[in-house]
Enzyme design. Structure first.
Site, PDB file in Angstrom:
ATOM      1  N   THR A 145       0.828  -1.210   0.000  1.00  0.00           N
ATOM      2  CA  THR A 145       0.000   0.000   0.000  1.00  0.00           C
ATOM      3  C   THR A 145       0.857   1.252   0.000  1.00  0.00           C
ATOM      4  N   GLY A 191       2.766  -2.923   8.294  1.00  0.00           N
ATOM      5  CA  GLY A 191       2.998  -3.178   9.709  1.00  0.00           C
ATOM      6  C   GLY A 191       4.467  -3.467   9.973  1.00  0.00           C
ATOM      7  N   GLU A 200      -6.035  -5.835   4.162  1.00  0.00           N
ATOM      8  CA  GLU A 200      -6.072  -7.070   3.375  1.00  0.00           C
ATOM      9  C   GLU A 200      -7.214  -7.043   2.382  1.00  0.00           C
TER      10      GLU A 200
HETATM   11  C1  LIG Z   1       6.571 -13.044  17.401  1.00  0.00           C
HETATM   12  C2  LIG Z   1       5.306 -13.799  17.198  1.00  0.00           C
HETATM   13  C3  LIG Z   1       4.334 -13.255  16.167  1.00  0.00           C
HETATM   14  C4  LIG Z   1       3.129 -14.144  16.003  1.00  0.00           C
HETATM   15  C5  LIG Z   1       2.709 -14.392  14.542  1.00  0.00           C
HETATM   16  C6  LIG Z   1       2.076 -15.705  14.376  1.00  0.00           C
HETATM   17  C7  LIG Z   1       1.849 -16.173  12.949  1.00  0.00           C
HETATM   18  C8  LIG Z   1       0.763 -15.385  12.198  1.00  0.00           C
HETATM   19  C9  LIG Z   1       0.362 -16.039  10.902  1.00  0.00           C
HETATM   20  C10 LIG Z   1      -0.726 -15.623  10.256  1.00  0.00           C
HETATM   21  C11 LIG Z   1      -1.555 -14.550  10.901  1.00  0.00           C
HETATM   22  C12 LIG Z   1      -2.340 -13.712   9.918  1.00  0.00           C
HETATM   23  C13 LIG Z   1      -3.188 -12.748  10.712  1.00  0.00           C
HETATM   24  C14 LIG Z   1      -3.561 -11.539   9.903  1.00  0.00           C
HETATM   25  C15 LIG Z   1      -3.059 -10.271  10.495  1.00  0.00           C
HETATM   26  C16 LIG Z   1      -2.733  -9.304   9.419  1.00  0.00           C
HETATM   27  C17 LIG Z   1      -2.361  -7.928   9.933  1.00  0.00           C
HETATM   28  C18 LIG Z   1      -2.536  -6.829   8.928  1.00  0.00           C
HETATM   29  C19 LIG Z   1      -2.174  -7.221   7.496  1.00  0.00           C
HETATM   30  C20 LIG Z   1      -2.591  -6.185   6.497  1.00  0.00           C
HETATM   31  C21 LIG Z   1      -1.836  -6.391   5.221  1.00  0.00           C
HETATM   32  C22 LIG Z   1      -2.367  -5.605   4.087  1.00  0.00           C
HETATM   33  O1  LIG Z   1      -3.318  -4.867   4.160  1.00  0.00           O
HETATM   34  S1  LIG Z   1      -1.498  -5.929   2.650  1.00  0.00           S
HETATM   35  C23 LIG Z   1      -2.312  -4.955   1.450  1.00  0.00           C
HETATM   36  C24 LIG Z   1      -3.685  -5.531   1.094  1.00  0.00           C
HETATM   37  N1  LIG Z   1      -4.180  -4.883  -0.065  1.00  0.00           N
HETATM   38  C25 LIG Z   1      -5.178  -5.399  -0.813  1.00  0.00           C
HETATM   39  O2  LIG Z   1      -5.793  -6.393  -0.494  1.00  0.00           O
HETATM   40  C26 LIG Z   1      -5.461  -4.645  -2.079  1.00  0.00           C
HETATM   41  C27 LIG Z   1      -6.870  -4.912  -2.576  1.00  0.00           C
HETATM   42  N2  LIG Z   1      -6.907  -4.768  -4.033  1.00  0.00           N
HETATM   43  C28 LIG Z   1      -6.910  -5.896  -4.840  1.00  0.00           C
HETATM   44  O3  LIG Z   1      -6.884  -7.010  -4.415  1.00  0.00           O
HETATM   45  C29 LIG Z   1      -6.949  -5.668  -6.330  1.00  0.00           C
HETATM   46  O4  LIG Z   1      -6.323  -4.493  -6.633  1.00  0.00           O
HETATM   47  C30 LIG Z   1      -8.392  -5.657  -6.869  1.00  0.00           C
HETATM   48  C31 LIG Z   1      -8.793  -7.064  -7.014  1.00  0.00           C
HETATM   49  C32 LIG Z   1      -9.319  -4.946  -5.913  1.00  0.00           C
HETATM   50  C33 LIG Z   1      -8.513  -4.905  -8.155  1.00  0.00           C
HETATM   51  O5  LIG Z   1      -7.410  -5.255  -8.926  1.00  0.00           O
HETATM   52  P1  LIG Z   1      -7.562  -5.231 -10.478  1.00  0.00           P
HETATM   53  O6  LIG Z   1      -8.123  -3.893 -10.866  1.00  0.00           O
HETATM   54  O7  LIG Z   1      -6.330  -5.690 -11.117  1.00  0.00           O
HETATM   55  O8  LIG Z   1      -8.611  -6.357 -10.623  1.00  0.00           O
HETATM   56  P2  LIG Z   1      -9.814  -6.459 -11.582  1.00  0.00           P
HETATM   57  O9  LIG Z   1     -11.029  -6.073 -10.840  1.00  0.00           O
HETATM   58  O10 LIG Z   1      -9.519  -5.784 -12.887  1.00  0.00           O
HETATM   59  O11 LIG Z   1      -9.740  -8.023 -11.802  1.00  0.00           O
HETATM   60  C34 LIG Z   1      -8.677  -8.550 -12.564  1.00  0.00           C
HETATM   61  C35 LIG Z   1      -8.754 -10.026 -12.481  1.00  0.00           C
HETATM   62  O12 LIG Z   1      -7.900 -10.492 -11.439  1.00  0.00           O
HETATM   63  C36 LIG Z   1      -8.600 -11.295 -10.543  1.00  0.00           C
HETATM   64  N3  LIG Z   1      -8.015 -11.084  -9.225  1.00  0.00           N
HETATM   65  C37 LIG Z   1      -7.861  -9.914  -8.605  1.00  0.00           C
HETATM   66  N4  LIG Z   1      -7.264 -10.108  -7.396  1.00  0.00           N
HETATM   67  C38 LIG Z   1      -7.014 -11.436  -7.309  1.00  0.00           C
HETATM   68  C39 LIG Z   1      -6.405 -12.261  -6.309  1.00  0.00           C
HETATM   69  N5  LIG Z   1      -5.939 -11.751  -5.148  1.00  0.00           N
HETATM   70  N6  LIG Z   1      -6.313 -13.591  -6.524  1.00  0.00           N
HETATM   71  C40 LIG Z   1      -6.789 -14.102  -7.680  1.00  0.00           C
HETATM   72  N7  LIG Z   1      -7.382 -13.396  -8.683  1.00  0.00           N
HETATM   73  C41 LIG Z   1      -7.484 -12.065  -8.461  1.00  0.00           C
HETATM   74  C42 LIG Z   1     -10.008 -10.840 -10.639  1.00  0.00           C
HETATM   75  O13 LIG Z   1     -10.887 -11.864 -10.212  1.00  0.00           O
HETATM   76  C43 LIG Z   1     -10.112 -10.572 -12.117  1.00  0.00           C
HETATM   77  O14 LIG Z   1     -10.247 -11.779 -12.782  1.00  0.00           O
HETATM   78  P3  LIG Z   1     -11.155 -11.856 -14.081  1.00  0.00           P
HETATM   79  O15 LIG Z   1     -10.935 -13.244 -14.577  1.00  0.00           O
HETATM   80  O16 LIG Z   1     -10.640 -10.758 -14.996  1.00  0.00           O
HETATM   81  O17 LIG Z   1     -12.540 -11.585 -13.593  1.00  0.00           O
HETATM   82  C1  LIG Z   2      -4.535  -1.485  10.512  1.00  0.00           C
HETATM   83  C2  LIG Z   2      -4.059  -1.544   9.079  1.00  0.00           C
HETATM   84  C3  LIG Z   2      -2.947  -2.320   8.761  1.00  0.00           C
HETATM   85  C4  LIG Z   2      -2.480  -2.362   7.458  1.00  0.00           C
HETATM   86  N1  LIG Z   2      -1.356  -3.101   7.175  1.00  0.00           N
HETATM   87  C5  LIG Z   2      -0.883  -3.088   5.900  1.00  0.00           C
HETATM   88  C6  LIG Z   2       0.314  -3.804   5.584  1.00  0.00           C
HETATM   89  O1  LIG Z   2       0.927  -4.431   6.453  1.00  0.00           O
HETATM   90  N2  LIG Z   2       0.790  -3.752   4.311  1.00  0.00           N
HETATM   91  C7  LIG Z   2       0.135  -3.059   3.321  1.00  0.00           C
HETATM   92  O2  LIG Z   2       0.611  -3.046   2.177  1.00  0.00           O
HETATM   93  N3  LIG Z   2      -1.029  -2.374   3.586  1.00  0.00           N
HETATM   94  C8  LIG Z   2      -1.528  -2.386   4.851  1.00  0.00           C
HETATM   95  N4  LIG Z   2      -2.689  -1.703   5.134  1.00  0.00           N
HETATM   96  C9  LIG Z   2      -3.335  -0.916   4.078  1.00  0.00           C
HETATM   97  C10 LIG Z   2      -4.611  -1.573   3.600  1.00  0.00           C
HETATM   98  O3  LIG Z   2      -4.321  -2.727   2.864  1.00  0.00           O
HETATM   99  C11 LIG Z   2      -5.387  -0.534   2.776  1.00  0.00           C
HETATM  100  O4  LIG Z   2      -5.805   0.475   3.650  1.00  0.00           O
HETATM  101  C12 LIG Z   2      -6.586  -1.166   2.083  1.00  0.00           C
HETATM  102  O5  LIG Z   2      -6.150  -2.012   1.035  1.00  0.00           O
HETATM  103  C13 LIG Z   2      -7.559  -0.119   1.510  1.00  0.00           C
HETATM  104  O6  LIG Z   2      -6.900   0.749   0.633  1.00  0.00           O
HETATM  105  P1  LIG Z   2      -6.990   2.349   0.892  1.00  0.00           P
HETATM  106  O7  LIG Z   2      -6.697   2.586   2.311  1.00  0.00           O
HETATM  107  O8  LIG Z   2      -6.142   3.007  -0.137  1.00  0.00           O
HETATM  108  O9  LIG Z   2      -8.505   2.705   0.644  1.00  0.00           O
HETATM  109  P2  LIG Z   2      -9.238   3.084  -0.837  1.00  0.00           P
HETATM  110  O10 LIG Z   2      -8.931   1.963  -1.729  1.00  0.00           O
HETATM  111  O11 LIG Z   2      -8.727   4.435  -1.140  1.00  0.00           O
HETATM  112  O12 LIG Z   2     -10.710   3.054  -0.358  1.00  0.00           O
HETATM  113  C14 LIG Z   2     -11.359   4.246   0.084  1.00  0.00           C
HETATM  114  C15 LIG Z   2     -12.828   4.124  -0.292  1.00  0.00           C
HETATM  115  O13 LIG Z   2     -12.923   4.043  -1.727  1.00  0.00           O
HETATM  116  C16 LIG Z   2     -13.738   2.944  -2.101  1.00  0.00           C
HETATM  117  N5  LIG Z   2     -13.276   2.333  -3.347  1.00  0.00           N
HETATM  118  C17 LIG Z   2     -11.997   2.131  -3.738  1.00  0.00           C
HETATM  119  N6  LIG Z   2     -11.938   1.473  -4.900  1.00  0.00           N
HETATM  120  C18 LIG Z   2     -13.233   1.245  -5.271  1.00  0.00           C
HETATM  121  C19 LIG Z   2     -13.855   0.583  -6.375  1.00  0.00           C
HETATM  122  N7  LIG Z   2     -13.132   0.027  -7.355  1.00  0.00           N
HETATM  123  N8  LIG Z   2     -15.210   0.514  -6.396  1.00  0.00           N
HETATM  124  C20 LIG Z   2     -15.948   1.058  -5.395  1.00  0.00           C
HETATM  125  N9  LIG Z   2     -15.422   1.697  -4.326  1.00  0.00           N
HETATM  126  C21 LIG Z   2     -14.085   1.791  -4.268  1.00  0.00           C
HETATM  127  C22 LIG Z   2     -13.564   1.954  -0.960  1.00  0.00           C
HETATM  128  O14 LIG Z   2     -14.683   1.070  -0.901  1.00  0.00           O
HETATM  129  C23 LIG Z   2     -13.505   2.865   0.255  1.00  0.00           C
HETATM  130  O15 LIG Z   2     -14.815   3.172   0.670  1.00  0.00           O
HETATM  131  C24 LIG Z   2      -3.170  -1.635   6.450  1.00  0.00           C
HETATM  132  C25 LIG Z   2      -4.311  -0.883   6.754  1.00  0.00           C
HETATM  133  C26 LIG Z   2      -4.760  -0.838   8.066  1.00  0.00           C
HETATM  134  C27 LIG Z   2      -5.980  -0.015   8.403  1.00  0.00           C
END
Ligand SMILES: CCCCCCCC/C=C\CCCCCCCCCCCC(=O)SCCNC(=O)CCNC(=O)[C@H](O)C(C)(C)COP(=O)(O)OP(=O)(O)OC[C@H]1O[C@@H](n2cnc3c(N)ncnc32)[C@H](O)[C@@H]1OP(=O)(O)O
Ligand SMILES: Cc1cc2nc3c(=O)[nH]c(=O)nc-3n(C[C@H](O)[C@H](O)[C@H](O)COP(=O)(O)OP(=O)(O)OC[C@H]3O[C@@H](n4cnc5c(N)ncnc54)[C@H](O)[C@@H]3O)c2cc1C
Length: 633
Positions: free
Chosen positions: A116, A155, A398
């Site tokens: 992000t 994070g 996520e």
């Molecule tokens: C010391 C001891 C420590 C103890 C630890 C113990 C061990 C712990 C182990 C595990 C614990 C886990 C606990 C969780 C805790 C986590 C803490 C916080 C973590 C936070 C991390 C983050 O936030 S990381 C950032 C996350 N960001 C996102 O998720 C971004 C979201 N956006 C997207 O996924 C994509 O951009 C989108 C899908 C929204 C749009 O992308 P795009 O525009 O390219 O897609 P389209 O709409 O055009 O679709 C294209 C096509 O692709 C397919 N597709 C999209 N995404 C996926 C995917 N992920 N997988 C598979 N396919 C995908 C989609 O279906 C479309 O397919 P078509 O065939 O074209 O329809």
């Molecule tokens: C506690 C916390 C921990 C995190 N840890 C990590 C990490 O470890 N690593 C990492 O990489 N990221 C991390 N993130 C970031 C997180 O993955 C992003 O905040 C999340 O993916 C959402 O993206 P954004 O914040 O840019 O929101 P945006 O994508 O800007 O969303 C803002 C608004 O726009 C809307 N919107 C956006 N796109 C569309 C669409 N296509 N259609 C309709 N509505 C839409 C959403 O629904 C939402 O209401 C963390 C976030 C938090 C809060």
């Protein structure tokens, strides 16, 4: 999930320097961070020794590590991303040789997942960080060309991690090949100083998650070896040749892993909130039911049972569905390893809607548990406020909930079109074909009848979405515009799909194993599953009236059955939350402790407030007294 040796909770909980003298809410932002690093380092050391002793891959945490860490930390562990995303990204996206190289130091490095940016979180194809191949030096040059391209949120990125996996736009010979992952060292191992060409820091105080050390990272002509691009799926050769991935979405695999995991995580969050609020409701006496009898346990109020028992049932629903989804994930990953990606879209759709529903439900149900405890639920010492802020962060991270539901809707619409063309569909959406071919049954007031009814709602709303999109297209909109115009209904279709899945999997998994359980256990689990399904049938009565043959009389009977189930569960309620088996040291709640000494614990905790160290605070003499004396008549 692979089973690794499990550090017994009492081993870890017996370690003195893992205990807090001062409750965390009385520490400063900086002290809080230093305190979790102190405790996290002890855990990190234990997990490292543990894995070395048993020759396990010295970079994977034991299966109950998250649960123990959550309890010890009292808050989010800044090392979490190392295990949750950094290591899985490398093991899933790097070649075996790269894995051996990047993970050779085992627990000797601490990583995070930097995807992000300040300007982009959802739209990954819009990320601005660049990784440009320098053919002459066989390196990639990383840059943050704008302020909005700074990595923001990862994070552990602020002050904890010394490595990260970075998502950046790959440029080779002037051509952009889209987002790819890169292994990057960001701090010196010995001094922990940021490496030259980097700007690092933490992003500031948040609503919760304040010990996660979410940080920012900017690159200025920062160089890494070409081999630091994770090259399992796509490669950049020494001569600059770019070899495409078989499926560009494989790059996003790490996000699917966490989304799948979060279902089980939310089950555990809810188990804690339910344990606290149900136990408290058994201790708290307030008001009368019969005027001439003593004050009752608030758990005897049916409305209190209505507020709380759904959380017990939902925790089990998420646990059981989480195991089911994990099995699906493992099978799809196995298929991908054999070269078949047929089920990846289905897994993506399932993980998107179930992650969203489980995190959203955990949020409002934990809040409902807090409110059910009255004023005392508002105390930090109840641990309900912290559970709420930690759980609700997952609605956004996520994959933001709306965006993920739209991803599932994309899959439903595609499946609907395939049903119209007579294609066979995966079992998780085959009901669309049955609906299209009008092969569905009359309403039955049974758990199976309700599940079938909820599926009819999904099919009916999906059909309505498809028709809405078609209507907008016929009026001249492009497909993408028509999609946007129909997005309110598309979200509804995904939400309905997720609820139908949860009800179906919960009921049929319990039904499947009930013959292997003792009669008493089978009866109680079935009561919980039936309560969950009946609760949601009543919540969604409007949709059922539109899309199924349910009658007003059927609904009245469901309401009656629901209230019967509340009464049947009431005698087992405390036993059910005790069976979550969450120790006091991990529950960390003055309201939910096993011994029920609520009021004594609340007073003990209150006296730990630094303000109570003296009877008159210095501010009286410095500020109040002059004003009082000045205006004293
Ligand atoms: C010391 C001891 C420590 C103890 C630890 C113990 C061990 C712990 C182990 C595990 C614990 C886990 C606990 C969780 C805790 C986590 C803490 C916080 C973590 C936070 C991390 C983050 O936030 S990381 C950032 C996350 N960001 C996102 O998720 C971004 C979201 N956006 C997207 O996924 C994509 O951009 C989108 C899908 C929204 C749009 O992308 P795009 O525009 O390219 O897609 P389209 O709409 O055009 O679709 C294209 C096509 O692709 C397919 N597709 C999209 N995404 C996926 C995917 N992920 N997988 C598979 N396919 C995908 C989609 O279906 C479309 O397919 P078509 O065939 O074209 O329809
Ligand atoms: C506690 C916390 C921990 C995190 N840890 C990590 C990490 O470890 N690593 C990492 O990489 N990221 C991390 N993130 C970031 C997180 O993955 C992003 O905040 C999340 O993916 C959402 O993206 P954004 O914040 O840019 O929101 P945006 O994508 O800007 O969303 C803002 C608004 O726009 C809307 N919107 C956006 N796109 C569309 C669409 N296509 N259609 C309709 N509505 C839409 C959403 O629904 C939402 O209401 C963390 C976030 C938090 C809060």
């Amino acid at each position: 999930m692979k089973c690794y040796p499990v550090p017994r909770e009492n081993l870890v909980l017996s370690i003195d320097n893992l205990k807090d003298d001062i409750p965390e809410e009385y520490l400063s932002h900086k002290e809080c961070y230093e305190n979790v690093i102190r405790k996290g380092s002890v855990l990190y050391d234990i997990f490292s020794e543990l894995s070395k002793d048993r020759k396990h891959k010295a970079h994977q945490a034991p299966s109950n590590a998250y649960r123990i860490s959550d309890g010890i930390m009292q808050n989010v562990n800044p090392f979490l991303l190392h295990f949750a995303l950094f290591v899985p990204a490398i093991t899933n996206q790097a070649t075996p040789e790269q894995q051996a190289e990047f993970l050779k130091h085992g627990f000797g490095i601490i990583g995070t997942y930097a995807q992000t940016e300040l300007g982009h979180g959802t739209f990954l194809r819009g990320l601005e960080t660049t990784a440009t191949l320098d053919l002459e030096t066989d390196e990639f040059v990383l840059n943050s060309p704008t302020l909005t391209s700074y990595k923001w949120w990862p994070g552990g990125l602020g002050h904890t991690a010394n490595h990260c996996v970075v998502m950046a736009q790959l440029y080779v010979k002037g051509k952009c090949h889209g987002p790819h992952l890169f292994f990057v060292q960001i701090r010196d191992i010995e001094t922990h100083e940021p490496l030259p060409g980097l700007k690092l820091g933490e992003i500031g105080a948040k609503m919760g998650f304040n010990t996660a050390d979410n940080g920012f990272l900017g690159f200025h002509n920062f160089r890494i070896p070409r081999n630091n691009m994770l090259m399992k799926n796509s490669q950049v050769l020494k001569d600059g040749t770019y070899v495409e991935s078989k499926n560009e979405k494989l790059t996003y695999g790490s996000m699917v892993f966490v989304r799948v995991y979060l279902l089980s995580d939310m089950a555990y969050m809810l188990a804690r909130a339910a344990t606290i609020s149900v136990r408290y409701s058994a201790v708290r006496h307030q008001s009368h039911i019969k005027p001439d009898e003593p004050e009752v346990q608030i758990l005897d109020f049916v409305i209190q049972q209505h507020k709380l028992f759904i959380s017990i049932a939902t925790s089990h629903a998420f646990k059981i569905c989480g195991l089911w989804l994990w099995q699906t994930y493992s099978k799809v990953m196995e298929d991908i390893g054999k070269g078949s990606m047929d089920r990846l879209p289905e897994l993506h759709a399932l993980s998107c809607c179930l992650k969203t529903t489980s995190t959203r439900d955990a949020g409002w149900l934990i809040e409902q548990c807090r409110l059910a405890c009255g004023g005392h639920g508002y105390l930090m010492s109840s641990n309900l406020p912290s559970l709420y802020t930690t759980a609700t962060a997952a609605i956004t991270y996520e994959g933001e909930s709306t965006v993920l539901l739209l991803q599932t809707a994309r899959y439903l619409i595609k499946s609907w079109k395939r049903a119209m063309e007579g294609e066979s569909l995966p079992a998780t959406v085959s009901f669309l074909s049955e609906y299209f071919n009008k092969r569905y049954n009359k309403w039955e007031n049974t758990p199976k009848g309700i599940v079938d009814g909820l599926k009819l709602v999904v099919a009916g709303v999906t059909k309505m979405c498809a028709e809405s999109i078609q209507k907008h297209v016929s009026r001249g909109q492009q497909y993408e515009e028509a999609w946007n115009s129909s997005s309110v209904q598309l979200i509804k279709a995904s939400e309905a799909y997720s609820r139908a899945l949860l009800c179906e999997v919960f009921w049929f998994e319990v039904d499947k194993v009930s013959s292997t359980l003792s009669n008493n256990l089978a009866v109680v689990l079935k009561q919980l599953a039936e309560l969950y399904i009946t609760y949601w049938a009543l919540e969604k009565r409007g949709d059922l009236l539109v899309y199924t043959t349910i009658s007003k009389d059927d609904l009245d009977k469901l309401q009656e059955r629901y209230e019967e189930l509340l009464a049947l569960i009431r005698p087992n309620a405390v036993g059910l939350v005790d069976s979550f088996d969450i120790r006091d040291e991990i529950l960390c709640s003055t309201l939910g402790a096993y011994d029920g000494r609520v009021y004594e614990r609340m007073m003990e905790h209150a006296l730990k407030s630094p303000l109570n160290a003296e009877t008159v605070n210095q501010s009286f003499h410095k500020y109040m007294k002059p004003v009082i004396l000045k205006h004293k008549i």
